[in-house]
Design a protein around this motif. Structure first.
Motif, short mmCIF file in Angstrom:
data_model
loop_
_atom_site.label_atom_id
_atom_site.label_comp_id
_atom_site.label_asym_id
_atom_site.label_seq_id
_atom_site.Cartn_x
_atom_site.Cartn_y
_atom_site.Cartn_z
N ALA A 21 2.75 7.24 -5.26
CA ALA A 21 1.69 7.61 -6.19
C ALA A 21 2.32 8.30 -7.39
O ALA A 21 3.34 8.97 -7.26
CB ALA A 21 0.73 8.57 -5.50
N PRO A 22 1.71 8.14 -8.59
CA PRO A 22 2.27 8.82 -9.76
C PRO A 22 2.03 10.32 -9.60
O PRO A 22 0.97 10.74 -9.18
CB PRO A 22 1.43 8.26 -10.91
N ASP A 42 0.80 -1.21 0.00
CA ASP A 42 0.00 0.00 0.00
C ASP A 42 0.83 1.26 0.00
O ASP A 42 0.37 2.33 -0.35
CB ASP A 42 -0.90 0.01 1.23
N ARG A 43 2.06 1.13 0.45
CA ARG A 43 2.89 2.31 0.64
C ARG A 43 3.57 2.75 -0.64
O ARG A 43 4.43 3.62 -0.60
CB ARG A 43 3.97 2.00 1.69
N ARG A 44 3.23 2.13 -1.77
CA ARG A 44 3.99 2.47 -2.97
C ARG A 44 3.70 3.91 -3.40
O ARG A 44 2.67 4.47 -3.08
CB ARG A 44 3.68 1.50 -4.09
#
Lengths: 454, 328
Positions: B32-33, B28-30
């Motif tokens: 964001a673009p 979930d921690r990836r």
């Protein structure tokens, strides 16, 4: 990770040292049993039980009433305003997109009113977004795909693209059109779906708060009955053992318990009626009306986009037809709003919206006819002209009527929830005071009988 | 930042070791673009056959020979395409609204204009005596061939390169403009032609010959083709640093360069791009008629007039109309 327990090294079980010799313990228990069989013993047990039960029941009842009051507070202070903010956000974003596209269609310098409308849409969206963000925990914003994170991140990108488009248009460069398309695409693919999710979430929270505030008072009734049953048995025992019909203390206690239960019941039934009314005459209708308003905006956006795409806008025309399909007809959102409407103002406003929508649809068909016949610029004129016969005016009439209806249903919601909160005023304190009165009454009442055994 | 990542990794390993599931939480921690989105429809394109390799039609630019000069407007034999169009009252033409000086929308009036638009109006004038008896349909590059085949339009005038692949589906007029594919990059980017763009992202319209040529350049690795719907979308992506270059006909590139002075056109032409008007294979008499009108434009000086109006300043050179070649 919460349910992941790493077991700590276990200490050896503690050695019991305080256990009394078995014979001595049995003796004490026996003494108590003997005492409980005597009348004074029973009276003491009743006193202790009545005092404890009255106070505990009072406390538990106060806590459940407090829970209901909290749900009502949430409705007025949190979920109510937030569902309105989410709806505002969704609406103002859709309107900003439709406005920016029609400004582009108009060509040249956009009219000052159009620019002002776009700017106030964006300002309204930003303030609604700030409200929604402020009400959340930081953790809700941590997920980059969550609606609030998407909205906070992409709204400034959207306005940036619109301004780039505008700057290029002012130099008569066609790349402005490409930036406008990119902006509109970002709105349709990212921002509007996120706003829709936020709106759905907030409406669900609102409904949950309403259910919480209007649940049946089962706990309160059961607790109240426990006290009354215990008082009944105490009085029967006292009467049989002492041959006195009335015991003033116990009567006062019973009176206090009855009043407390009745108070809670009356207040709760009032709250339930108000909250149900806030749902039926308020939020339920607001939801349908808001959905209708958003569907109308989507249709308007697609109407202008069909013309922006000029001849290759089939998907947008299909989008228009879909949105109108949701909106119109007896089974459509306007029909349902009419069916639910319980107030003259709302009914009239919805009727006006339906009529304006019919007019608008007729104009739309003329626009399509003109565009299909190749009279493109006339079609554009009819779509964006601010005059009485244009689609812009008809659409505004639909939007304004729906807004009027929403203002009414929102006011009704606030009114009913406010009344519900008032109905509970003082109940918590009252319940606690009455519980203390009941406990004191029971204790004095039995104490007087107990004195006779000295 | 690095330290927290290492810590998170250690935590994940530790939890995996004691049998806990925490993959979701880490996922979930990836990031964001961030930044502007790609234009709608933009996508990486690969595995296209190289254009111009199909020689099955012989000389692709050889079109049907006209039967003398065109008849006066309205005076058409029955059962010809011209007569049917005349009866309908307007000529339906597929064009672009994104190609500066060829087919584009004047932002101040909303009108379509440019070299291609004026060429189409000359055909309408020859049929009706009125250059405005015309209805434009905006098509993306990829929609051009299907629109002609389905009969949605009578004619496509949209910077369309003649080749044998397309001639299987549509008929072309004689060449009305001769362009060449080159490369547009940002100033001082250091790129000096398509061969310097190995492994870099290069933008062109989907369904164009340009994109097919980009992905077939024999550098190692090959340039990465990014296909979009409209040519201005390529300029948007170049300005947003989403591609390194745009490669297509010099005419289109000049139109993009005119909108952004911080770009430049570099390198030798990759190939010649002869433009033709596309129409249905069902009515050869219409092709002959269009060719007769084009012949008149060449000799009367009208072609040069239109060129000077739209393209002379843009391309900074005078030009004369390309000669026509015919087959029987």
């Amino acid at each position: 990770m919460g349910d992941c327990a790493v077991s700590a090294p276990t200490a050896p079980p503690p050695v019991r040292t305080d256990a009394a010799p078995p014979s001595q313990r049995a003796g004490r228990v026996g003494e108590l049993r003997e005492l409980a069989k005597t009348t004074p013993g029973v009276l003491v047990v009743f006193t202790v039980a009545l005092v404890l039960v009255s106070i505990l029941v009072g406390l538990f009842t106060a806590v459940t009433v407090q829970g209901r009051a909290k749900a009502l507070d949430d409705l007025t202070a949190r979920s109510g305003p937030l569902s309105i903010a989410a709806q505002d956000l969704y609406r103002s974003l859709s309107d900003a997109d439709a406005t920016a596209n029609s400004a582009f269609l108009a060509g040249g310098l956009e009219r000052a009113e159009v620019r002002t409308r776009y700017e106030s849409d964006i300002a309204q969206a930003e303030s609604a977004l700030a409200t929604a963000v402020a009400a959340r925990e930081p953790a809700d914003l941590a997920d980059p795909r969550g609606p609030l994170a998407v909205l906070s991140r992409e709204l400034s990108v959207y306005t940036g693209l619109v301004e780039t488009a505008r700057a290029n248009n002012r130099q008569k460069l066609p790349v402005g059109a490409a930036y406008q398309r990119a902006a509109s695409n970002l709105m349709r693919e990212e921002l509007l779906p996120a706003a829709e999710r936020l709106y759905t979430d907030e409406t669900a929270v609102l409904r949950a708060d309403q259910d919480r505030a209007a649940r049946l008072p089962v706990v309160e009734v059961v607790l109240g009955l426990i006290t009354l049953v215990l008082l009944f048995f105490a009085q029967r025992y006292v009467r049989r053992r002492t041959r006195r019909r009335l015991n003033v203390g116990l009567l006062v206690a019973t009176g206090a318990a009855v009043v407390s239960l009745a108070w809670v019941l009356v207040a709760t039934i009032g709250v339930m009626a108000n909250v149900n009314a806030s749902q039926e005459h308020g939020s339920e209708q607001t939801d349908v009306l808001a959905q209708a308003r958003i569907a109308a905006l989507a249709a308007r956006g697609d109407e202008t986009m069909t013309l922006v795409a000029r001849g290759s806008g089939k998907e947008f025309e299909e989008g228009y037809q879909d949105a109108i399909g949701q909106l119109a007809g007896d089974r459509g959102l306007l029909g349902r709003a009419q069916e639910l409407a319980s107030d003259g103002t709302v009914r009239d406003a919805v009727r006006a919206a339906s009529a304006a929508q019919d007019d608008w649809h007729e104009v739309h068909q003329r626009i399509r006819q003109l565009d299909d016949d190749g009279v493109y610029l006339d079609a554009v004129d009819l779509a964006i002209d601010p005059g009485d016969t244009g689609a812009a005016t008809k659409f505004d009439a639909v939007d304004n009527s729906l807004r009027e209806a929403i203002v009414t249903t929102e006011a009704r919601f606030e009114d009913e929830v406010g009344q519900a909160s008032n109905a509970l005023t003082g109940t918590v304190i009252g319940v606690i005071v009455l519980a203390l009165v009941a406990a004191a009454g029971a204790a004095t009442g039995i104490w007087q009988r107990l004195k006779e055994y000295r | 930042m690095k330290r927290t990542k290492v810590a998170a990794l250690l935590a994940a390993v530790a939890m995996a070791a004691v049998g806990c599931t925490s993959a979701d939480e880490v996922g979930d921690r990836r990031e964001a673009p961030v930044g502007p989105p790609m234009p709608k429809g933009a996508a990486e394109v690969s595995d296209l056959p190289a254009p111009g390799t199909d020689k099955s039609c012989g000389e692709p630019t050889a079109s049907l020979r006209p039967d003398g000069p065109p008849p006066p407007p309205g005076d058409f034999a029955t059962n010809t395409a011209m007569q049917r169009i005349h009866a309908r009252g307007k000529l339906i033409v597929g064009v672009d609204q994104n190609t500066y000086q060829f087919g584009y929308r004047d932002p101040s009036t909303g009108q379509l204009q440019g070299f291609d638009i004026d060429m189409a109006k000359e055909i309408a004038k020859a049929i009706f005596g009125d250059p405005e008896a015309i209805q434009f349909k905006v098509l993306t590059s990829a929609q051009r061939v299907p629109a002609v085949k389905n009969g949605d339009v009578d004619l496509v005038v949209e910077t369309m390169t003649i080749n044998c692949e397309r001639r299987e589906d549509v008929e072309f007029s004689s060449v009305y403009y001769l362009a060449g594919q080159r490369v547009l990059v940002k100033e001082k980017s250091g790129f000096d032609g398509i061969r310097s763009l190995a492994g870099k992202k290069v933008c062109a319209a989907k369904g164009s010959t340009s994109i097919a040529r980009i992905v077939n350049v024999d550098t190692d690795p090959r340039p990465v083709g990014i296909g979009v719907d409209g040519w201005t979308d390529c300029l948007v992506m170049l300005q947003q640093n989403q591609v390194d270059a745009v490669s297509t006909d010099d005419t289109i590139l000049a139109g993009l360069r005119a909108q952004d002075p911080f770009t430049e056109v570099v390198g030798e032409p990759l190939a010649n791009e002869p433009y033709g008007m596309a129409m249905s294979k069902e009515s050869p008499e219409f092709t002959r008629f269009v060719n007769a009108v084009l012949e008149q434009l060449r000799t009367s000086g009208r072609w040069t007039q239109i060129y000077n109006l739209w393209l002379r300043d843009l391309l900074e050179t005078p030009a004369s109309p390309p000669p026509a070649t015919y087959r029987p």
